[in-house]
Enzyme design. Structure first.
Site, PDB file in Angstrom:
ATOM      1  N   SER A 525     -12.131   2.879  -4.207  1.00  0.00           N
ATOM      2  CA  SER A 525     -10.795   2.514  -4.874  1.00  0.00           C
ATOM      3  C   SER A 525     -10.410   4.003  -5.458  1.00  0.00           C
ATOM      4  O   SER A 525     -10.338   5.132  -4.783  1.00  0.00           O
ATOM      5  CB  SER A 525     -10.685   1.581  -6.117  1.00  0.00           C
ATOM      6  OG  SER A 525      -9.107   1.085  -6.426  1.00  0.00           O
ATOM      7  N   HIS A 638      -9.905  -5.922  -1.263  1.00  0.00           N
ATOM      8  CA  HIS A 638     -10.402  -4.744  -1.900  1.00  0.00           C
ATOM      9  C   HIS A 638     -11.855  -5.047  -2.621  1.00  0.00           C
ATOM     10  O   HIS A 638     -12.343  -4.130  -3.214  1.00  0.00           O
ATOM     11  CB  HIS A 638      -9.405  -4.490  -3.115  1.00  0.00           C
ATOM     12  CG  HIS A 638      -9.342  -3.332  -3.835  1.00  0.00           C
ATOM     13  ND1 HIS A 638      -9.167  -2.000  -2.938  1.00  0.00           N
ATOM     14  CD2 HIS A 638      -9.582  -2.993  -4.906  1.00  0.00           C
ATOM     15  CE1 HIS A 638      -9.242  -0.906  -3.700  1.00  0.00           C
ATOM     16  NE2 HIS A 638      -9.390  -1.223  -4.750  1.00  0.00           N
TER      17      HIS A 638
END
Length: 665
Positions: A525, A638
């Site tokens: 991320s 994610h």
């Protein structure tokens, strides 16, 4: 003692959903574990009997992920327990079936079925439920239809799944998929009449609601939008008896993050984003139930009120805020740990827990506190907290430290300008010998407003077992140190990069056992963004693994779930106000400078940092002749490294480890 294996994490147990029974004799929670062969997680409800000091397994279908207490001896939980209901769900029918199970024995029995996809539920009385459920503008109204008419309507729903029509942003959300024209709506459900009444309108998205003790009123936080969701919300009071919904929000734009009843007032948290943007730490306020007399009660408070301490050893969520007596209990992230605190109606804040580590969820009843936590290098367990003294109650994961080698984090801090302290840690290889040279891996956290602590992190411990030195730190931009420390808006890749490089310099100086020519870098991320940035600004790292990354702020702005407001807020620019600034902060701009062999890990359903972010950087490196590899995971979001399918999590860690082994060993 054995070395920790790559797939040992598939044997860990994860705890979530902690809730004390109404009289406090039991602590309920959900226990999760992995089934690698079936490639899924098995979840069952447990209780801990405080009198007999034993955990008891209540369900065994392996699919119970949430529950609530109906009374001291009865639990209520949603479940799909027969073939017919599974077929109905596959057809796209909206319903939630609740079962109840008695602690004194017997099978789970069907309690009722709500004709909605319920997200949260409270019992008002024997006949009525207050609940939130997903409202879909495109879902047909099935009320009053015959079975044949229902079948026809549901068949059309299934046919419509072949395409998506988008007319608002955000139109998708990481972990949920397409959310266009879907809202979390508040309802009252009449059990006997089998009827639902919507309380909030079809364009309002309810993020939370809380009932008062008498169950006569509810305080609600919701955001209402068409076309574009703004980063603001409203607070409402719902008078249940009079069926009256009243907006009691302040006149100024505000982000309400929580609200509850405390005494004869409402206590709420939030911020106006004016000083530090959307990641600004909240403050505590009180307001009268009629919306008058708003008062900020927290003074000199500058912490986040959630757990930001990172780990890859959690699954499921738990509450981190609870009213008990005259106090609101909540957690804070401070430096490298989370703590339980409480605040009274006058704004007096007391720290209730002092132990280092991570509070992953808690409940409190009559000042008796129980929590799920990561303590030391122990994995999640259930604990009691009595006058600051912690006691471990469960022992699901004791075997890890009893059987496996682990490396103890060694703290290493340094100062940057203005005497700001940057905190970091080093893990030595578990079989460390002073005379040997070792490869090293620099692991960068996401966020950026999260934090590393000293808790168990499987991938790092595994690499330490594989003969690597692992180092990690909390650069400026991280959580736990206040707003000013966390505020790197418009500075991505500058002061944070400087902190990371200085930490690398100090680690290499303090740990001469590291072979400077065999150091790799990785992160996910924001950590993936920073990995991409690093390889475009230095060739000191001999290999890189960029995970769920950002490579181009311009494309992220217009393609991801949070992009259109996050990019503007964090980079102080949009593609129209300053295309050049967004491009300046984009790692892809510097891809022609990269020489570092780089592995890219990305999930195909990651809508937070969408797949094209990884593809663009991978393509750029290939175009410029840099050794690179892209591994894409189908059906993952994610959260791949934290809650992805077991086989995918194994493959991900294999890919990264093999890449580093190939280039650093």
């Amino acid at each position: 003692m054995e070395n920790l294996r790559l797939d040992d994490f598939t044997r860990y147990k994860f705890l979530s959903g902690i809730k004390a029974s109404p009289l406090g004799q039991y602590i309920g929670f959900v226990l999760h574990q992995m089934d690698v062969e079936e490639n899924k997680y098995l979840s069952n409800i447990y209780i801990y009997d405080l009198k007999n000091k034993i955990p008891i397994k209540l369900t065994s279908l392996d699919e119970e992920r949430s529950f609530m207490w109906k009374d001291e001896n009865t639990l209520l939980f949603p479940s799909i327990r027969n073939k017919k209901d599974k077929e109905r769900k596959e057809r796209g029918e909206a319903f939630t079936t609740y079962y109840e199970i008695c602690l004194k024995g017997g099978e789970a029995n069907k309690a009722y079925e709500v004709p909605l996809n319920v997200t949260n539920l409270d019992i008002l009385d024997e006949q009525r439920l207050l609940l939130t459920a997903v409202y879909d503008h495109n879902y047909p109204n099935l009320d009053g239809l015959t079975n044949e008419e229902k079948e026809k309507a549901l068949k059309k729903v299934k046919e419509n799944k072949d395409y998506e029509i988008l007319d608002e942003i955000p139109f998708w959300l990481n972990g949920q998929g397409f959310i266009n024209k879907k809202r979390n709506r508040l309802y009252i459900y009449d059990i006997k009449e089998n009827k639902t009444v919507a309380i909030t309108d079809e364009y309002s998205d309810v993020s939370s609601y809380k009932l008062n003790k008498e169950k006569t009123k509810a305080v609600i936080i919701a955001s209402t939008y068409t076309d574009k969701m703004e980063k603001k919300s409203d607070i409402y009071i719902y008078d249940i008896a009079n069926n009256n919904l009243k907006n009691i929000s302040m006149e100024t734009q505000f982000m309400y993050s929580s609200a509850n009843f405390l005494g004869d007032k409402i206590i709420f948290t939030g911020h106006d984003s004016k000083s530090y943007g959307i990641n600004e730490n909240p403050n505590f306020y009180t307001i009268n139930i009629d919306g008058s007399n708003v008062k900020k009660i927290s003074k000199d408070f500058d912490f986040s009120i959630w757990n930001s301490v990172g780990s890859d050893c959690r699954y499921g969520g738990s509450q981190s805020m609870k009213i008990d007596g005259q106090y609101l209990y909540f957690v804070t992230t401070e430096w490298n740990s989370t703590f339980i605190n409480r605040i009274d109606i006058n704004g007096k804040i007391e720290k209730v827990s002092n132990g280092k580590g991570s509070i992953d969820g808690f409940d409190v009843l009559d000042n008796n506190i129980h929590f799920i936590g990561l303590r030391g290098l122990k994995l999640q367990e259930l604990y009691s907290l009595d006058n600051g003294e912690e006691k471990q109650l469960t022992h699901f994961n004791d075997w890890v430290l009893e059987e496996k080698k682990v490396s103890i984090p060694e703290r290493l801090s340094f100062t940057v300008e203005d005497n700001i302290i940057i905190e970091g840690w080093v893990l030595k290889p578990v079989d460390y010998k002073e005379s040997e040279k070792y490869p090293a891996i620099f692991d960068i956290h996401g966020g950026p407003k999260t934090a590393y602590g000293e808790v168990f992190f499987h991938e790092m411990q595994y690499w330490a077992n594989e003969g690597y030195v692992v180092f990690f730190c909390n650069p400026r931009g991280s959580d736990g140190r206040g707003n000013q420390f966390a505020d790197i808006r418009g500075k991505y890749g500058t002061i944070d990069y400087d902190d990371l490089m200085k930490f690398t310099d100090i680690v290499l100086e303090k740990y001469p056992c590291i072979d400077k020519d065999r150091v790799g870098v990785t992160g996910g991320s924001y950590g993936g963004f920073m990995t991409n940035w690093i390889i475009g600004h230095t060739n000191r790292f001999k290999a890189a693994a960029s995970q769920r990354s950002i490579s181009n702020w311009i494309s992220k702005f217009a393609t991801t779930d949070i992009g259109y407001y996050f990019v503007d807020d964090q980079n102080s620019a949009t593609p129209w106000s300053s295309y050049e600034k967004l491009w300046f902060h984009s790692p892809m701009k510097y891809a022609d400078k990269v020489t570092t062999p780089t592995l890219f890990i990305h999930s195909e359903e990651d809508y937070r940092c969408w797949l094209p972010e990884g593809i663009q950087m991978f393509t750029s490196l290939k175009y410029h002749g840099v050794e690179s590899r892209l591994c894409m995971f189908k059906g993952e979001s994610h959260e791949l490294s934290r809650s992805g399918k077991p086989k995918h999590r194994i493959k991900r860690l294999e890919e990264i480890t093999n890449w580093f082994n190939e280039h650093l060993k």
